[in-house]
Enzyme design. Structure first.
Site, PDB file in Angstrom:
ATOM      1  CD  GLU A 160       8.432  -6.891 -18.100  1.00 12.60           C
ATOM      2  OE1 GLU A 160       9.108  -6.099 -18.358  1.00 12.60           O
ATOM      3  OE2 GLU A 160       7.595  -6.929 -16.816  1.00 12.60           O
ATOM      4  NE  ARG A 198       8.097  -2.353   3.215  1.00 14.35           N
ATOM      5  CZ  ARG A 198       8.961  -1.518   2.444  1.00 14.35           C
ATOM      6  NH1 ARG A 198      10.235  -1.674   2.391  1.00 14.35           N
ATOM      7  NH2 ARG A 198       8.505  -0.626   1.878  1.00 14.35           N
ATOM      8  CB  SER A 199       4.668  -1.856   9.329  1.00 12.45           C
ATOM      9  OG  SER A 199       4.648  -0.561   8.457  1.00 12.45           O
ATOM     10  NE  ARG A 207       9.874  -2.839 -12.242  1.00 10.49           N
ATOM     11  CZ  ARG A 207      11.113  -2.277 -12.026  1.00 10.49           C
ATOM     12  NH1 ARG A 207      12.016  -3.028 -11.916  1.00 10.49           N
ATOM     13  NH2 ARG A 207      11.115  -0.908 -12.262  1.00 10.49           N
ATOM     14  CB  ALA A 228       0.526  -0.610 -15.930  1.00  8.48           C
ATOM     15  CG  LEU A 238      -2.170   0.775   0.995  1.00  4.46           C
ATOM     16  CD1 LEU A 238      -3.316   0.492  -0.121  1.00  4.46           C
ATOM     17  CD2 LEU A 238      -3.114   0.823   2.450  1.00  4.46           C
ATOM     18  CB  ILE A 294       1.176   2.062  -7.340  1.00  7.31           C
ATOM     19  CG1 ILE A 294       2.161   2.974  -8.182  1.00  7.31           C
ATOM     20  CG2 ILE A 294       0.238   1.399  -8.230  1.00  7.31           C
ATOM     21  CD1 ILE A 294       3.118   2.187  -8.568  1.00  7.31           C
ATOM     22  CG  HIS A 324       6.873  -3.061 -17.788  1.00  4.60           C
ATOM     23  ND1 HIS A 324       7.989  -3.877 -17.203  1.00  4.60           N
ATOM     24  CD2 HIS A 324       6.523  -2.210 -16.965  1.00  4.60           C
ATOM     25  CE1 HIS A 324       8.080  -3.207 -16.109  1.00  4.60           C
ATOM     26  NE2 HIS A 324       7.525  -2.136 -15.766  1.00  4.60           N
TER      27      HIS A 324
END
Lengths: 322, 322
Positions: free
Chosen positions: A280, A194-195, A251, A300, A171, A174, A298
């Site tokens: 890719e 991560r948190s 990715r 976006a 989060l 993006i 790729h």
């Protein structure tokens, strides 16, 4: 001919700072070399030289003050070590994992990514791909364009976006933009990160398998790191289940592509929207014929408009060269 | 054989009210005849009978208390006049312009559409089509699936949705849902409608040409009426201009299709997302090869989930029969 080409790649004889272009960013192939042009610096283009890259770098080692690269142009420690005057690496991508950050840190070299210029485009794409997979937009478009509507009748119905539980993996800028958009479609948002982020109203799952169990769709928005490499494997996909959809606009290697392909072929998940891939521009051949898979090359991250914004940023940053 | 078939279409000998199915709704072809089944009423299906429709209707004239139809099954004054006990027409569509409303009014026959069941799906589709046209989702998907990414390089960039001026033609339940979604993408919303709506914050244009002049994209969400037939013609499309995009998720004849086709071929507008057409299921052959046109087979309105909601509504309404 080779000599002439090498002459062309010689730096012009003036005092402007030199910016090495390791791999031409997409913008170059679209808008030509002058896209990032500025009267305040000049480019060195090894890809126009007949010299192999290491030799080209050795030739110009004392000149290069900055590198301009893109997501697919790695900046390795070996390259960096060849350039004693290097002070800045600018990448046109949001991600910076293709740059050897420890070597940059060690040498005190500044690294600049495109920041959040692309966040909104990326989020738009994530929603576009999700809508496409659920509502079968591309597949139905193909059906109509093949003239099958009038001869074979209605195309199978898609699935509703509203009310779906959407899990966002990562989060950041993006992921947050994706969440804002999906709220307007009345989706319920949860996330893994991560948190826990105290300022957001979405449900936090510290474990991505647990997130997948509780979601109808997963959208991968995290950075690629050692920790997120193959974060999405068989276990997560099984947890997502046969009515689940997965989208990746981050990715390629964050998903274990082989496992994903198998799940899609066996319909162990409902579908996928993929902008990025492990190798890719090669994409797994098994995906080419699957109607429940929507793919973009790729892109976006980028639109005509955001690229213009990037141009201004790159030119602006490079102007900081001494 | 013909006799046997006719016998099959005879109403069962019981006292349940009879619901005439003029044209099988999409749900029938997907889920089978039992989709709208209820122990409280029974269906009459002229499309399974060898009799021509007028003769079938004459045969069952005294039995029919309700008609169930869909968007493509007209309920004409002639049909209504053949059915003296008709008290209710239910259509599975949101639009009701395929039903002769004056004849229903004159006879006191209740008319029920699907209401707002489909508004959110329809709005989702409108946004999906807009994203697809601007960001070239379907076209890029086709490019990747044809294996062209690895051999021919990047696909041309699309255009940003954020910041676009979007004009909504018809700010009813669907138009309002479209607007809510596009606000989350940071679009500026304006609209044309029969009258200004005091409760909405969007800019109102009483004239659709004026709306088009001031917009990057037009989304057609209004009902088809005598006033809106060919509302979008050459003048509006020219006002929209060469960077403009048009989407139609309402009804085909609201756009003058011949003019639209010409504008798209000559690139006088940027692109179109079309769910509906003037002569469905036929679509203009000129559109089949255009990459800037995304088409869906009149299914913007419907998903698996909304159809289930519809089923409950239709069954519920038909239960009101005396």
């Amino acid at each position: 001919m080779a000599v002439a080409a090498e002459n062309q790649s010689q730096p012009p004889q003036n005092d402007l700072p030199y910016v090495l272009i390791l791999k031409p960013p997409t913008a170059f192939s679209i808008f030509g070399d002058h896209f990032f042009h500025s009267p305040k610096f000049q480019f060195l283009k090894p890809f126009e030289s007949p010299l192999p890259l290491p030799q080209f770098l050795l030739t110009h080692a004392q000149s290069v003050q900055a590198i301009l690269t893109s997501a697919s142009g790695s900046v390795t420690a070996d390259t960096i070590r060849l350039l004693p005057r290097l002070g800045l690496v600018v990448t046109t991508s949001q991600g910076i994992n293709h740059i050897d950050l420890s070597e940059c840190r060690r040498r005190g070299i500044a690294v600049a990514g495109a920041g959040t210029i692309f966040s909104t485009d990326c989020a738009d794409s994530a929603v576009g791909l999700l809508l496409d997979v659920l509502r079968k937009v591309s597949a139905a478009n193909r059906y109509v364009k093949q003239g099958l509507w009038s001869t074979q009748g209605n195309y199978p119905l898609g699935y509703k976006l509203g009310g779906k539980q959407v899990g966002i993996v990562g989060l950041g800028s993006i992921g947050t933009e994706v969440a804002k958009r999906l709220e307007a479609f009345r989706c319920s948002i949860s996330y893994n990160s991560r948190s826990k982020k105290p300022s957001v109203p979405y449900t936090f799952y510290p474990n991505v398998v647990e997130l997948a169990v509780n979601c109808d769709a997963l959208i991968i928005c995290c950075a690629l790191t050692d920790e997120t490499h193959h974060l999405i494997g068989k276990e997560v996909l099984s947890a997502l289940g046969k009515d689940g959809v997965i989208n990746n606009i981050a990715r390629g290697p964050i998903i274990d592509e082989k496992e994903l392909v198998q799940c899609l072929i066996k319909r162990e998940i409902r579908g996928a929207g993929l902008d990025v891939f492990e190798h890719e521009p090669d994409v797994p051949v098994e995906l080419l014929a699957l109607d429940n898979v929507v793919m973009s090359p790729h892109n976006a991250v980028c639109t005509t408009e955001s690229l213009e914004e990037l141009r201004k940023t790159v030119v602006g940053r490079s102007l900081l060269l001494k």
